[in-house]
Design a protein around this motif. Sequence first.
Motif: not given
Length: 166
Positions: A83-106
């Motif tokens: 497991n890896v922990e990830c702290a984030y700070n996001v500021n989206i002013s317009s549009g759609k946005f996401k953060i994804i993981e592509i796993t080893t098994d796709k």
Amino acid sequence: MKSLVAMLVGLNILLFAGVGSWFGSWFGGNNDNYDNEKVLIRDSSSYSYWEKDGVADSETASIKFSFTGNDVIWKMDASKAANVECAYNVNISSGKFKIIEITTDKKIETLWENTDGNKANGSFTISLNKGTSRIKIVGKKAKGSLTMTLTPNENVNVEAISYSQE
């Protein structure tokens, strides 16, 4: 003369069809890949940036963007499940946005998505199986900024891909 006119009419039709298709894909028309799993699971990135600024290394990414598409931020090689922990700070002013993981098994794991506001901060856990996974940002006319910080794990080698200064 008739064949010249017919040829010019045909060329105009092809030109307008091509320009229409280009505008449609550029502005999120028929080529909307925000939720297209076949495109997102690829190892590579596919995007159109209007603005791209920032830097990423093996522990942090601090970026400003305006884009449509998907972009690999990190490639993670796990010697065993971790497991890896990830702290984030996001500021989206317009549009759609996401953060994804592509796993080893796709498979696609959505780690964070802009669903209920423009600004967010917090953390999430990236669960890795043995092998190579990728962390991507995905946008549809997305404009904003993002800072992510990983907590190192001795069983995981992280390589910055996009925004890398190498």
